[in-house]
Design a protein around this motif. Sequence first.
Motif, PDB file in Angstrom:
ATOM      1  N   ALA A 285       0.828  -1.204   0.000  1.00  0.00           N
ATOM      2  CA  ALA A 285       0.000   0.000   0.000  1.00  0.00           C
ATOM      3  C   ALA A 285       0.864   1.257   0.000  1.00  0.00           C
ATOM      4  CB  ALA A 285      -0.923  -0.005   1.219  1.00  0.00           C
ATOM      5  N   ALA A 286       1.921   1.265   0.803  1.00  0.00           N
ATOM      6  CA  ALA A 286       2.813   2.432   0.857  1.00  0.00           C
ATOM      7  C   ALA A 286       3.493   2.652  -0.492  1.00  0.00           C
ATOM      8  CB  ALA A 286       3.862   2.233   1.954  1.00  0.00           C
ATOM      9  N   ALA A 287       3.921   1.572  -1.138  1.00  0.00           N
ATOM     10  CA  ALA A 287       4.603   1.683  -2.425  1.00  0.00           C
ATOM     11  C   ALA A 287       3.666   2.185  -3.513  1.00  0.00           C
ATOM     12  CB  ALA A 287       5.193   0.326  -2.821  1.00  0.00           C
ATOM     13  N   LEU A 288       2.449   1.663  -3.542  1.00  0.00           N
ATOM     14  CA  LEU A 288       1.481   2.082  -4.554  1.00  0.00           C
ATOM     15  C   LEU A 288       1.043   3.523  -4.342  1.00  0.00           C
ATOM     16  CD1 LEU A 288      -0.730  -1.130  -4.831  1.00  0.00           C
ATOM     17  CD2 LEU A 288       0.682  -0.131  -6.643  1.00  0.00           C
ATOM     18  N   THR A 289       1.042   3.959  -3.086  1.00  0.00           N
ATOM     19  CA  THR A 289       0.604   5.319  -2.771  1.00  0.00           C
ATOM     20  C   THR A 289       1.704   6.345  -2.983  1.00  0.00           C
ATOM     21  OG1 THR A 289      -0.905   4.445  -1.101  1.00  0.00           O
ATOM     22  CG2 THR A 289      -0.408   6.789  -0.986  1.00  0.00           C
ATOM     23  N   ARG A 290       2.917   6.029  -2.500  1.00  0.00           N
ATOM     24  CA  ARG A 290       3.986   7.023  -2.477  1.00  0.00           C
ATOM     25  C   ARG A 290       5.192   6.683  -3.340  1.00  0.00           C
ATOM     26  NH1 ARG A 290       0.620  10.767  -0.620  1.00  0.00           N
ATOM     27  NH2 ARG A 290      -0.313  10.179   1.374  1.00  0.00           N
ATOM     28  N   GLY A 291       5.228   5.502  -3.939  1.00  0.00           N
ATOM     29  CA  GLY A 291       6.337   5.153  -4.805  1.00  0.00           C
ATOM     30  C   GLY A 291       7.295   4.139  -4.195  1.00  0.00           C
ATOM     31  N   PRO A 292       8.302   3.714  -4.976  1.00  0.00           N
ATOM     32  CA  PRO A 292       9.245   2.674  -4.528  1.00  0.00           C
ATOM     33  C   PRO A 292       9.966   3.015  -3.236  1.00  0.00           C
ATOM     34  CG  PRO A 292       9.505   3.121  -6.878  1.00  0.00           C
ATOM     35  CD  PRO A 292       8.600   4.182  -6.337  1.00  0.00           C
ATOM     36  N   ARG A 293      10.371   4.274  -3.083  1.00  0.00           N
ATOM     37  CA  ARG A 293      11.108   4.659  -1.868  1.00  0.00           C
ATOM     38  C   ARG A 293      10.256   4.439  -0.627  1.00  0.00           C
ATOM     39  NH1 ARG A 293      11.679   9.583   1.014  1.00  0.00           N
ATOM     40  NH2 ARG A 293      13.677   9.751   2.118  1.00  0.00           N
ATOM     41  N   ALA A 294       8.970   4.796  -0.699  1.00  0.00           N
ATOM     42  CA  ALA A 294       8.079   4.593   0.445  1.00  0.00           C
ATOM     43  C   ALA A 294       7.908   3.110   0.742  1.00  0.00           C
ATOM     44  CB  ALA A 294       6.716   5.230   0.164  1.00  0.00           C
ATOM     45  N   GLY A 295       7.934   2.286  -0.316  1.00  0.00           N
ATOM     46  CA  GLY A 295       7.837   0.840  -0.109  1.00  0.00           C
ATOM     47  C   GLY A 295       9.023   0.314   0.673  1.00  0.00           C
ATOM     48  N   VAL A 296      10.206   0.804   0.334  1.00  0.00           N
ATOM     49  CA  VAL A 296      11.419   0.373   1.043  1.00  0.00           C
ATOM     50  C   VAL A 296      11.390   0.886   2.485  1.00  0.00           C
ATOM     51  CG1 VAL A 296      13.927   0.568   1.138  1.00  0.00           C
ATOM     52  CG2 VAL A 296      12.784   0.245  -1.065  1.00  0.00           C
TER      53      VAL A 296
ATOM     54  N   GLY B 263      17.633 -14.578  14.785  1.00  0.00           N
ATOM     55  CA  GLY B 263      16.637 -13.516  14.697  1.00  0.00           C
ATOM     56  C   GLY B 263      17.074 -12.410  13.754  1.00  0.00           C
ATOM     57  N   GLY B 264      18.376 -12.091  13.777  1.00  0.00           N
ATOM     58  CA  GLY B 264      18.893 -11.085  12.854  1.00  0.00           C
ATOM     59  C   GLY B 264      18.751 -11.516  11.410  1.00  0.00           C
ATOM     60  N   MET B 265      18.978 -12.798  11.148  1.00  0.00           N
ATOM     61  CA  MET B 265      18.799 -13.316   9.789  1.00  0.00           C
ATOM     62  C   MET B 265      17.331 -13.257   9.374  1.00  0.00           C
ATOM     63  SD  MET B 265      19.954 -14.444   7.016  1.00  0.00           S
ATOM     64  CE  MET B 265      21.690 -14.622   7.474  1.00  0.00           C
ATOM     65  N   PHE B 266      16.429 -13.526  10.327  1.00  0.00           N
ATOM     66  CA  PHE B 266      15.000 -13.439  10.050  1.00  0.00           C
ATOM     67  C   PHE B 266      14.629 -12.001   9.678  1.00  0.00           C
ATOM     68  CE2 PHE B 266      10.552 -12.906  11.022  1.00  0.00           C
ATOM     69  CZ  PHE B 266       9.969 -14.113  10.644  1.00  0.00           C
ATOM     70  N   MET B 267      15.195 -11.026  10.405  1.00  0.00           N
ATOM     71  CA  MET B 267      14.908  -9.623  10.113  1.00  0.00           C
ATOM     72  C   MET B 267      15.454  -9.215   8.750  1.00  0.00           C
ATOM     73  SD  MET B 267      15.582  -7.848  13.834  1.00  0.00           S
ATOM     74  CE  MET B 267      15.382  -6.202  13.133  1.00  0.00           C
ATOM     75  N   LEU B 268      16.668  -9.653   8.433  1.00  0.00           N
ATOM     76  CA  LEU B 268      17.252  -9.321   7.133  1.00  0.00           C
ATOM     77  C   LEU B 268      16.410  -9.892   6.006  1.00  0.00           C
ATOM     78  CD1 LEU B 268      19.529  -8.197   5.363  1.00  0.00           C
ATOM     79  CD2 LEU B 268      20.776 -10.342   5.725  1.00  0.00           C
ATOM     80  N   THR B 269      15.968 -11.135   6.180  1.00  0.00           N
ATOM     81  CA  THR B 269      15.116 -11.766   5.161  1.00  0.00           C
ATOM     82  C   THR B 269      13.809 -11.013   5.021  1.00  0.00           C
ATOM     83  OG1 THR B 269      16.073 -13.918   5.708  1.00  0.00           O
ATOM     84  CG2 THR B 269      14.022 -13.928   4.447  1.00  0.00           C
ATOM     85  N   THR B 270      13.251 -10.575   6.150  1.00  0.00           N
ATOM     86  CA  THR B 270      12.000  -9.811   6.128  1.00  0.00           C
ATOM     87  C   THR B 270      12.162  -8.540   5.304  1.00  0.00           C
ATOM     88  OG1 THR B 270      11.305 -10.640   8.296  1.00  0.00           O
ATOM     89  CG2 THR B 270      10.307  -8.578   7.538  1.00  0.00           C
ATOM     90  N   PHE B 271      13.237  -7.806   5.560  1.00  0.00           N
ATOM     91  CA  PHE B 271      13.456  -6.556   4.825  1.00  0.00           C
ATOM     92  C   PHE B 271      13.608  -6.814   3.328  1.00  0.00           C
ATOM     93  CE2 PHE B 271      16.564  -3.699   2.848  1.00  0.00           C
ATOM     94  CZ  PHE B 271      15.812  -2.536   2.854  1.00  0.00           C
TER      95      PHE B 271
ATOM     96  N   ALA C 266      10.941  -5.512   0.651  1.00  0.00           N
ATOM     97  CA  ALA C 266      11.421  -4.563  -0.353  1.00  0.00           C
ATOM     98  C   ALA C 266      11.183  -5.110  -1.759  1.00  0.00           C
ATOM     99  CB  ALA C 266      12.909  -4.277  -0.144  1.00  0.00           C
ATOM    100  N   ALA C 267      11.326  -6.426  -1.911  1.00  0.00           N
ATOM    101  CA  ALA C 267      11.077  -7.049  -3.214  1.00  0.00           C
ATOM    102  C   ALA C 267       9.604  -6.952  -3.598  1.00  0.00           C
ATOM    103  CB  ALA C 267      11.512  -8.517  -3.174  1.00  0.00           C
ATOM    104  N   TYR C 268       8.730  -6.889  -2.605  1.00  0.00           N
ATOM    105  CA  TYR C 268       7.306  -6.644  -2.872  1.00  0.00           C
ATOM    106  C   TYR C 268       7.072  -5.173  -3.223  1.00  0.00           C
ATOM    107  CZ  TYR C 268       5.397 -11.127  -1.149  1.00  0.00           C
ATOM    108  OH  TYR C 268       5.055 -12.444  -0.990  1.00  0.00           O
ATOM    109  N   GLY C 269       7.707  -4.284  -2.450  1.00  0.00           N
ATOM    110  CA  GLY C 269       7.426  -2.864  -2.578  1.00  0.00           C
ATOM    111  C   GLY C 269       7.982  -2.200  -3.826  1.00  0.00           C
TER     112      GLY C 269
END
Length: 204
Positions: free
Chosen positions: A25-36, A149-157, A161-164
């Motif tokens: 939603a953020a990416a579609l509203t404000r662009g790629p940067r907002a998605g990241v 947990g850090g690896m889980f967070m990195l994967t999440t980002f 980001a790949a979605y956004g």
Amino acid sequence: MSLAFLLTTLIVVATPGTGTLYTLAAALTRGPRAGVVAAVGCTLGIVPHLLATVTGAAALLHAGATAFQVLKCAGVAYLLHMAWTTLRDKDALVTGEREAAPPSVRQVIVRGVLINILNPKLTVFFFAFLPQFVSAGEPHALVRMAGLGGMFMLTTFLVFAAYGLPAGAVRGRVLGRPRVMAWLRRGFAASFVALGAKLAATTR
């Protein structure tokens, strides 16, 4: 770092949920940067759950029905709030309130953080998930859990980001079509309601 952990993490993170929805939603509203930026916020929202798991507070949350219910109700309320503001605002898909100017980087991050903080399932998930990849007699178990947990967070980002980024790339085509925007608002609002209902039905 086992292959099983990486594969399980990827499957869990890539499965669409509240964070994914917010990032799109953020990416579609404000662009790629907002998605990241939204992806950063959602990733930071994992930190309290990870800390709760590593310090053992997750055990209390897992055992305490009242603590779980309070956090769950707050999460449901916030998702319904997101649905309402998404549906009523014809200028943006996701906002905390009707705004004359686009939300700042800080606002986008804070909303992403709240999305994940107010999800008690994350703490319960970490409590059940991380210990499976740490040996019972391992001398540095806490350090290893923190690393996982850090690896889980990195994967999440990276996944968010790949979605956004692609969503932000097609933003121009979408914004020029009011009917498409209207259906997107309804779709995102309905998705937030559905996720809220799913969270409300969660017992543990």
